[in-house]
Write a protein that holds these residues in place. Sequence first.
Motif, PDB file in Angstrom:
ATOM      1  N   ALA A 146      54.508  34.250  66.690  1.00  0.00           N
ATOM      2  CA  ALA A 146      53.487  35.291  66.602  1.00  0.00           C
ATOM      3  C   ALA A 146      52.084  34.700  66.653  1.00  0.00           C
ATOM      4  O   ALA A 146      51.170  35.278  67.238  1.00  0.00           O
ATOM      5  N   LEU A 147      51.909  33.517  66.050  1.00  0.00           N
ATOM      6  CA  LEU A 147      50.581  32.904  66.014  1.00  0.00           C
ATOM      7  C   LEU A 147      50.200  32.281  67.356  1.00  0.00           C
ATOM      8  O   LEU A 147      49.031  32.330  67.761  1.00  0.00           O
ATOM      9  N   ILE A 148      51.154  31.701  68.054  1.00  0.00           N
ATOM     10  CA  ILE A 148      50.838  30.985  69.286  1.00  0.00           C
ATOM     11  C   ILE A 148      50.762  31.907  70.491  1.00  0.00           C
ATOM     12  O   ILE A 148      50.129  31.575  71.508  1.00  0.00           O
ATOM     13  N   THR A 149      51.376  33.089  70.425  1.00  0.00           N
ATOM     14  CA  THR A 149      51.454  33.975  71.583  1.00  0.00           C
ATOM     15  C   THR A 149      50.094  34.346  72.164  1.00  0.00           C
ATOM     16  O   THR A 149      49.927  34.334  73.392  1.00  0.00           O
ATOM     17  N   PRO A 150      49.069  34.689  71.364  1.00  0.00           N
ATOM     18  CA  PRO A 150      47.772  35.039  71.974  1.00  0.00           C
ATOM     19  C   PRO A 150      47.099  33.878  72.695  1.00  0.00           C
ATOM     20  O   PRO A 150      46.133  34.092  73.436  1.00  0.00           O
ATOM     21  N   LEU A 151      47.570  32.651  72.506  1.00  0.00           N
ATOM     22  CA  LEU A 151      46.930  31.482  73.106  1.00  0.00           C
ATOM     23  C   LEU A 151      47.559  31.081  74.435  1.00  0.00           C
ATOM     24  O   LEU A 151      46.958  30.319  75.195  1.00  0.00           O
ATOM     25  N   ILE A 152      48.758  31.567  74.723  1.00  0.00           N
ATOM     26  CA  ILE A 152      49.463  31.167  75.933  1.00  0.00           C
ATOM     27  C   ILE A 152      50.122  32.386  76.555  1.00  0.00           C
ATOM     28  O   ILE A 152      50.153  33.470  75.964  1.00  0.00           O
ATOM     29  N   SER A 153      50.624  32.212  77.761  1.00  0.00           N
ATOM     30  CA  SER A 153      51.374  33.285  78.400  1.00  0.00           C
ATOM     31  C   SER A 153      52.776  33.353  77.812  1.00  0.00           C
ATOM     32  O   SER A 153      53.308  32.370  77.311  1.00  0.00           O
ATOM     33  N   VAL A 154      53.356  34.547  77.886  1.00  0.00           N
ATOM     34  CA  VAL A 154      54.672  34.788  77.292  1.00  0.00           C
ATOM     35  C   VAL A 154      55.705  34.975  78.400  1.00  0.00           C
ATOM     36  O   VAL A 154      55.517  35.790  79.304  1.00  0.00           O
ATOM     37  N   ASP A 155      56.782  34.212  78.329  1.00  0.00           N
ATOM     38  CA  ASP A 155      57.893  34.378  79.245  1.00  0.00           C
ATOM     39  C   ASP A 155      59.172  34.004  78.508  1.00  0.00           C
ATOM     40  O   ASP A 155      59.110  33.408  77.426  1.00  0.00           O
ATOM     41  N   PRO A 156      60.335  34.353  79.035  1.00  0.00           N
ATOM     42  CA  PRO A 156      61.591  34.113  78.299  1.00  0.00           C
ATOM     43  C   PRO A 156      61.867  32.658  77.948  1.00  0.00           C
ATOM     44  O   PRO A 156      62.620  32.381  77.017  1.00  0.00           O
ATOM     45  N   MET A 209      65.312  31.149  69.244  1.00  0.00           N
ATOM     46  CA  MET A 209      64.869  32.292  68.472  1.00  0.00           C
ATOM     47  C   MET A 209      63.361  32.439  68.526  1.00  0.00           C
ATOM     48  O   MET A 209      62.833  33.542  68.510  1.00  0.00           O
ATOM     49  N   ASP A 210      62.656  31.318  68.613  1.00  0.00           N
ATOM     50  CA  ASP A 210      61.208  31.380  68.688  1.00  0.00           C
ATOM     51  C   ASP A 210      60.763  32.141  69.931  1.00  0.00           C
ATOM     52  O   ASP A 210      59.797  32.907  69.885  1.00  0.00           O
ATOM     53  N   ASP A 211      61.476  31.953  71.078  1.00  0.00           N
ATOM     54  CA  ASP A 211      61.143  32.683  72.299  1.00  0.00           C
ATOM     55  C   ASP A 211      61.178  34.176  72.054  1.00  0.00           C
ATOM     56  O   ASP A 211      60.282  34.922  72.450  1.00  0.00           O
ATOM     57  N   PHE A 212      62.237  34.627  71.413  1.00  0.00           N
ATOM     58  CA  PHE A 212      62.445  36.043  71.217  1.00  0.00           C
ATOM     59  C   PHE A 212      61.345  36.660  70.372  1.00  0.00           C
ATOM     60  O   PHE A 212      60.753  37.682  70.757  1.00  0.00           O
ATOM     61  N   TYR A 213      61.030  36.067  69.242  1.00  0.00           N
ATOM     62  CA  TYR A 213      60.031  36.650  68.358  1.00  0.00           C
ATOM     63  C   TYR A 213      58.628  36.505  68.912  1.00  0.00           C
ATOM     64  O   TYR A 213      57.775  37.347  68.668  1.00  0.00           O
ATOM     65  N   ALA A 214      58.376  35.445  69.656  1.00  0.00           N
ATOM     66  CA  ALA A 214      57.067  35.320  70.298  1.00  0.00           C
ATOM     67  C   ALA A 214      56.877  36.406  71.344  1.00  0.00           C
ATOM     68  O   ALA A 214      55.814  37.008  71.448  1.00  0.00           O
ATOM     69  N   ALA A 215      57.918  36.674  72.120  1.00  0.00           N
ATOM     70  CA  ALA A 215      57.812  37.724  73.123  1.00  0.00           C
ATOM     71  C   ALA A 215      57.662  39.088  72.473  1.00  0.00           C
ATOM     72  O   ALA A 215      56.892  39.939  72.918  1.00  0.00           O
ATOM     73  N   LEU A 261      73.274  29.943  71.883  1.00  0.00           N
ATOM     74  CA  LEU A 261      72.729  31.197  71.374  1.00  0.00           C
ATOM     75  C   LEU A 261      71.310  31.408  71.891  1.00  0.00           C
ATOM     76  O   LEU A 261      70.918  32.532  72.240  1.00  0.00           O
ATOM     77  N   GLY A 262      70.520  30.324  71.944  1.00  0.00           N
ATOM     78  CA  GLY A 262      69.165  30.436  72.477  1.00  0.00           C
ATOM     79  C   GLY A 262      69.164  30.892  73.928  1.00  0.00           C
ATOM     80  O   GLY A 262      68.321  31.687  74.340  1.00  0.00           O
ATOM     81  N   ILE A 263      70.124  30.390  74.705  1.00  0.00           N
ATOM     82  CA  ILE A 263      70.227  30.810  76.104  1.00  0.00           C
ATOM     83  C   ILE A 263      70.566  32.295  76.191  1.00  0.00           C
ATOM     84  O   ILE A 263      69.990  33.038  77.000  1.00  0.00           O
ATOM     85  N   VAL A 264      71.495  32.741  75.347  1.00  0.00           N
ATOM     86  CA  VAL A 264      71.873  34.159  75.344  1.00  0.00           C
ATOM     87  C   VAL A 264      70.679  35.031  74.975  1.00  0.00           C
ATOM     88  O   VAL A 264      70.412  36.062  75.616  1.00  0.00           O
ATOM     89  N   ILE A 265      69.942  34.637  73.944  1.00  0.00           N
ATOM     90  CA  ILE A 265      68.765  35.410  73.535  1.00  0.00           C
ATOM     91  C   ILE A 265      67.732  35.448  74.653  1.00  0.00           C
ATOM     92  O   ILE A 265      67.112  36.482  74.921  1.00  0.00           O
ATOM     93  N   GLY A 266      67.547  34.310  75.339  1.00  0.00           N
ATOM     94  CA  GLY A 266      66.620  34.288  76.461  1.00  0.00           C
ATOM     95  C   GLY A 266      67.014  35.266  77.556  1.00  0.00           C
ATOM     96  O   GLY A 266      66.153  35.951  78.136  1.00  0.00           O
ATOM     97  N   GLN A 267      68.311  35.364  77.839  1.00  0.00           N
ATOM     98  CA  GLN A 267      68.770  36.306  78.855  1.00  0.00           C
ATOM     99  C   GLN A 267      68.600  37.760  78.391  1.00  0.00           C
ATOM    100  O   GLN A 267      68.278  38.639  79.191  1.00  0.00           O
ATOM    101  N   LEU A 268      68.801  37.993  77.108  1.00  0.00           N
ATOM    102  CA  LEU A 268      68.577  39.350  76.582  1.00  0.00           C
ATOM    103  C   LEU A 268      67.106  39.739  76.697  1.00  0.00           C
ATOM    104  O   LEU A 268      66.777  40.888  77.008  1.00  0.00           O
ATOM    105  N   ILE A 269      66.220  38.784  76.445  1.00  0.00           N
ATOM    106  CA  ILE A 269      64.784  39.053  76.601  1.00  0.00           C
ATOM    107  C   ILE A 269      64.475  39.363  78.059  1.00  0.00           C
ATOM    108  O   ILE A 269      63.689  40.276  78.362  1.00  0.00           O
ATOM    109  N   THR A 270      65.098  38.625  78.971  1.00  0.00           N
ATOM    110  CA  THR A 270      64.879  38.877  80.398  1.00  0.00           C
ATOM    111  C   THR A 270      65.318  40.279  80.777  1.00  0.00           C
ATOM    112  O   THR A 270      64.634  40.984  81.538  1.00  0.00           O
ATOM    113  N   LEU A 271      66.469  40.717  80.233  1.00  0.00           N
ATOM    114  CA  LEU A 271      66.943  42.075  80.514  1.00  0.00           C
ATOM    115  C   LEU A 271      66.001  43.125  79.951  1.00  0.00           C
ATOM    116  O   LEU A 271      65.775  44.178  80.563  1.00  0.00           O
ATOM    117  N   GLY A 272      65.446  42.850  78.768  1.00  0.00           N
ATOM    118  CA  GLY A 272      64.598  43.848  78.125  1.00  0.00           C
ATOM    119  C   GLY A 272      63.166  43.867  78.614  1.00  0.00           C
ATOM    120  O   GLY A 272      62.546  44.931  78.720  1.00  0.00           O
TER     121      GLY A 272
END
Length: 233
Positions: free
Chosen positions: A154-164, A1-7, A52-63
């Motif tokens: 949300a806090l860590i995203t500006p410090l690193i690159s974002v990927d699924p 879930m952290d991947d999704f909200y960070a992205a 569920l985390g894997i599914v969310i990661g794939q949804l992020i990839t699609l979006g």
Amino acid sequence: MDDFYAARSSTMPPLTWTNFAPPFSGGLVIERVIVRPLYDRPLDAILATWGLGIVIGQLITLGFGRGVQFAPNPISGTTELFGVDYSAYRLAVAVIAVLLVVALSALLKLTRFGLNARAVIMNERLARGLGIDSTRVRALTFGLGAALACAAGALITPLISVDPNMGLPWLVNSFMLVMVAGVSFPSLLVASLILGGAQVVVSTYANPILGGMTIVVAAALVLRISPKGFSRA
């Protein structure tokens, strides 16, 4: 879930209280539909949330696609501290993290909800016998965890690159820290400071790749020497 909200945070406004509502609500739904039926089967619950985390990661990839994205830094420049220039945003993140720790500690120690949550953690059957609705406590704590994951992303995203898959290393390290700390919140702080500090030292003076392995290796050594970890700290 952290991947999704960070992205997602790369297109969202700065962190505000309104940003906590969607992940908190989503956490409640996931807890009710997926996690709650598996409370009596902990291993199945872990596998279900991992899937569920894997599914969310794939949804992020699609979006958003597989490409690496970057979020703008909301606070630019540096701030001098003890004669050393530090990133202003990193210092702000450190302050916000401390405030979140204080707020969470106060919630667990000074409120009725915190008392109920600690009772359920220690002995759920006895807590139920005292009239505590453990089902509601579990749901609220799961939702709170989802909201905190949103804040972290949300806090860590500006410090690193974002990927699924950006959340996977953080997930592994967090899991190891929880294993070492047990159910004690002060122990978790001690474990985070010691193992996190060790990771920074190894990454700085040895090799960043070895630094990425430090928490996992150190946690395994701590558990090998003391199976209870820092739970008595």
